[in-house]
Design an enzyme around this catalytic site. Structure first.
Site, PDB file in Angstrom:
ATOM      1  N   ARG A 181       8.975 -44.160  12.625  1.00 52.70           N
ATOM      2  CA  ARG A 181       7.870 -43.370  12.085  1.00 52.70           C
ATOM      3  C   ARG A 181       6.752 -44.356  11.783  1.00 52.70           C
ATOM      4  NH1 ARG A 181       9.480 -39.605   7.060  1.00 52.70           N
ATOM      5  NH2 ARG A 181       8.990 -41.533   5.976  1.00 52.70           N
ATOM      6  N   LYS A 208       4.322 -38.487  -4.749  1.00 50.88           N
ATOM      7  CA  LYS A 208       3.552 -37.887  -3.661  1.00 50.88           C
ATOM      8  C   LYS A 208       3.738 -36.373  -3.669  1.00 50.88           C
ATOM      9  CE  LYS A 208       7.226 -38.352  -0.220  1.00 50.88           C
ATOM     10  NZ  LYS A 208       7.580 -38.793   1.145  1.00 50.88           N
ATOM     11  N   TYR A 240       9.662  -4.981   4.991  1.00 54.35           N
ATOM     12  CA  TYR A 240       9.251  -4.886   6.390  1.00 54.35           C
ATOM     13  C   TYR A 240      10.441  -4.891   7.345  1.00 54.35           C
ATOM     14  CZ  TYR A 240       4.515  -6.007   4.789  1.00 54.35           C
ATOM     15  OH  TYR A 240       3.302  -5.991   4.163  1.00 54.35           O
ATOM     16  N   MET A 250       4.614 -11.639   1.804  1.00 55.11           N
ATOM     17  CA  MET A 250       3.669 -12.670   1.413  1.00 55.11           C
ATOM     18  C   MET A 250       3.622 -12.875  -0.103  1.00 55.11           C
ATOM     19  SD  MET A 250      -0.406 -13.053   2.260  1.00 55.11           S
ATOM     20  CE  MET A 250      -0.125 -13.313   4.007  1.00 55.11           C
TER      21      MET A 250
END
Length: 388
Positions: free
Chosen positions: A139, A37, A273, A321
């Site tokens: 779940r 998966k 930043y 990013m």
């Protein structure tokens, strides 16, 4: 590193095969489902599925129908007799397509049973279904109080030729926490729910509950099939139960990039930043062209480890990013030098577990989140002691 490649995730298919064999040795009496998966936990579903099948996997496990259908497509090149299971369904899903493709679909409630029956009638082909029991994870899965109704409905549909109940299964909540009381409780509940279904007439091909940690440490949970996920990729499901090498496993993914820039800066220079990192003296900075858009966790700002020219460096300041910076301490490897974020550790590089610790998460997330801007490069290297 090819100088034209910004970054790459190198996937060692020989390690996949060796890991599958090592895991199969842990459960010699059970069939093996290779869980692929989430694009094989970020490693590439088709390539890893092929490698797992070559090493003896008889089943493939997926979450979404789209993942399962992609594996059944002719271009995937997988043998027709490999069973594929899909367990994360929502109303209106592509039931008919999955049924026609011979995919085992998981049912946790009556709404899903109703939809699969309608799809089977439309397809004119009986569905292969596995009934999932909620034994305590809370779940997916059918609650014990609703189990009798789901089993009865499925048996009626089976008698009508609309489906075949191929499996009974569940999932652990805390198998990665040795000694957790829920493990025994879930095993007992699973045995009870399986026994009830079988008394009613269910004759499953497989009964299964063992994920990676259970495959490694709980032989009593192996039943007819085990379904390792993260362990197949050479990552331990939990440091508490052992490191990959303790189980004969080898990490499959190596993530590396070419430095985009190396420059000298003075003392007191802010980096990235917010200037959360300020140089303590004159130094050199290396720009690594990977960022959170590529899956590098922003939570690893100022903590993530990177190997450059044989030395561990640390992310300096915030991960942006598309890029982050490492302080090279005055060294000048030059642009294009390789920066290894994680790998097996053979060259002294960090591992995915090191990054998980730095980001306050688990190694599953580190490998799975590496995005599609990072090309997967498949290699097939034999390693001493790997069984390849």
């Amino acid at each position: 590193m090819n100088e034209t490649v910004r970054a790459r995730a190198e996937i060692d298919l020989a390690a996949v095969r060796a890991n599958v064999r090592a895991l199969r040795e842990r459960a010699p009496g059970a069939a093996f489902m290779a869980v692929v998966k989430a694009d094989a936990y970020g490693h590439g579903a088709v390539a890893c599925a092929r490698a797992a099948v070559e090493a003896g996997a008889a089943w493939l496990g997926t979450a979404t129908p789209q993942e399962a259908l992609a594996l059944r497509a002719p271009e995937a090149g997988l043998p027709d007799d490999v069973r594929i299971m899909c367990w994360l369904w929502t109303p209106g899903g592509p039931w008919r397509e999955a049924i026609e493709a011979g995919i085992d679909v998981s049912l946790s409630g009556l709404w899903a049973l109703d939809e699969v029956i309608r799809a089977a009638r439309s397809a004119g082909v009986p569905a292969r279904v596995q009934l999932k029991a909620d034994t305590g994870l809370g779940r997916g899965g059918c609650q014990p109080g609703d189990w009798a109704e789901l089993v009865a409905g499925a048996l009626r549909a089976e008698a009508a030729g609309l489906l075949r109940i191929t499996g009974l299964w569940s999932h652990f909540a805390c198998a990665d926490e040795p000694g957790h009381p829920s493990i025994t409780a879930q095993l007992n509940r699973f045995r009870e729910m399986v026994a009830y279904a079988e008394r009613q007439g269910v004759d499953p091909e497989v009964r299964h509950i063992a994920n990676s940690p259970a495959t490694l440490t709980l032989p009593e949970s192996h039943f007819d099939l085990v379904r390792p996920g993260i362990a197949m990729y050479g990552v331990s499901p939990s440091p508490e139960i052992g490191l990959p090498a303790d189980f004969g496993l080898r990490p499959v993914m190596t993530l590396a990039a070419s430095l985009a820039l190396v420059k000298r800066v003075p003392e007191g220079h802010g980096v990235s930043y917010g200037h959360h990192y300020v140089t303590s003296g004159a130094t050199t900075l290396g720009l690594v062209p990977l960022g959170y858009a590529d899956g590098i966790p922003r939570h690893a700002s100022s903590t993530g480890p990177v190997l450059v020219e044989g030395k561990w460096r640390t992310v300096a300041g915030r991960v942006a990013m598309d890029q982050f910076v490492v302080d090279l301490g005055g060294d000048d490897p030059g642009p294009g030098a390789e920066a290894v974020l994680f790998g097996p550790g053979d060259r002294g590089e960090p591992t995915a577990e090191d990054w998980a610790k730095a980001a306050g998460t688990i190694a599953y997330e580190i490998v799975t989140r590496i995005g599609n801007r990072v090309p997967r490069v498949y290699v097939d290297d034999a390693h001493e002691g790997s069984g390849t």
